[in-house]
Each structure stands twice: as structure tokens, then as C-alpha cells.
Design a protein around this motif. Structure first.
Motif: not given
Length: 195
Positions: A125, A140-142, A146
Motif C-alpha cells: 500500500p 488507488k485500489k490497484s 492484493q
């Protein structure tokens, strides 16, 4: 007061759990093969699955047989996770086994002779926030955060052909970045874009 189960009962419960686990794996595998493109159904029949990767930032290279004897090989997966770690922070994260399978299949479809060159695997992150701040091309939430995305190129193959092959698989997202000479592949929803 409850009695402790006997060793025999505990052993039988373990066998029952193992049977249930194997049954579910087979059931999920069969269900997945019905929903997957034909290429994946072919891959499921492979006795072994291997992947070769070269991390361009660390110089580390791996060729791993990550699937054998009907299951994923934990030691090989751990080695893949290390090679695909966030090179900026050193953080290691599990890489989605489906993503590794996609790479295996893509390498076969491209008749690749050399390892994939990895531009970016897992991103912490912290790294993702820094990249997002400095570039509009970083989500932003690549899915990199994960372990479900990778940026690659394949020596000896045209980038546009690699993109077309990945898109034809219809198993996730494919981004095309010809200016930076890589494609992004992920196991999110099926979509494509140019960077």
C-alpha cells in the motif's frame, strides 16, 4: 463435562476432513473447467505447470514447477512470491494462484522461449500510494496490492501480440502500455485499456 474424543475418533475426523477437502477441490475444479475458456480446460489436464520469471528491478530469476502431483507446490509458490515482492519495501505477499496460471497459459500461447520480464508484481500500500501520487496511470485500489496483478513483457514477442493473446483469454484485466513497453495482466473483471 464433555469427554475428549479418542485418538481413533480424532484420526477418523481428520480423514473425513481430508476427504471433504479433496472432494471440494475436485468439485470446484470441475465447476471451474465448465466456466473457463477452452485454453484453461486444457491447462487443467497438465500433469505439471511451470513459470519462468525475471524481476527487472532485482535481477532475480526463477523457473518454478508450481503445480505437480495434482496440487500447488507450497515451496515453489513461496519462491515465486519472493521474486515478485515489492522491490521498494521488500514486502512479500502471496500472489494469486489464478494469476500464475494465467501467466503459464499466456507463455504457452505465445510459445515463449524466455522468462517473462517483470516490471511490477506485488505492490505494498505504501508503494502504491507513492506511485498513485506521482502518476495518473496507477489505480488507488490497484490489484497489485492484493497480489492479483502483474506488469510484464516477453522477450522475443511483440508487445501488441502479447496484449492480444492476453485479451483473447478473457480471464481478467489487460492494460497496454507501449510507451513503457509492458502489459498489465490481472485476475479482476474482464476489461482492457490503453495506458
Amino acid at each position: 463435562m464433555l469427554a475428549k474424543p479418542s485418538r481413533k475418533t480424532a484420526h477418523m475426523d481428520g480423514d473425513t476432513c481430508e476427504f471433504r477437502r479433496r472432494f471440494l477441490q475436485i468439485g470446484f475444479g470441475a465447476t471451474a473447467s465448465l466456466a473457463m475458456p477452452n485454453a484453461f480446460a486444457t491447462m487443467l489436464k497438465q500433469p505439471e505447470r511451470s513459470i519462468a520469471l525475471l524481476n527487472l528491478h532485482t535481477g532475480e530469476q526463477i523457473k518454478a514447477t508450481y503445480w505437480a502431483e495434482g496440487q500447488y507446490q507450497a515451496d515453489e509458490l513461496d519462491a515465486i512470491h519472493r521474486v515478485l515482492r515489492d522491490h521498494r519495501t521488500g514486502d512479500i505477499h502471496a500472489i494469486d494462484e489464478n494469476l500464475i496460471d494465467v501467466l503459464n497459459l499466456l507463455h504457452q500461447k505465445m510459445n515463449g522461449k524466455q522468462p517473462f520480464h517483470v516490471i511490477s508484481g506485488y505492490r505494498s500500500p505504501k508503494t502504491n500510494a507513492m506511485l498513485n501520487k506521482n502518476s495518473s496511470g496507477v489505480a488507488k485500489k490497484s490489484l497489485h496490492m492484493q497480489g492479483k496483478a502483474i506488469d510484464i513483457r516477453l522477450p522475443g514477442r511483440q508487445l501488441n501480440e502479447l496484449r492480444k493473446a492476453a485479451q483473447a483469454m478473457k480471464v481478467g484485466g489487460v492494460g497496454y502500455y507501449p510507451g513503457s513497453e509492458f502489459i498489465h495482466v490481472d485476475t479482476g473483471r474482464v476489461r482492457s485499456w490503453n495506458g
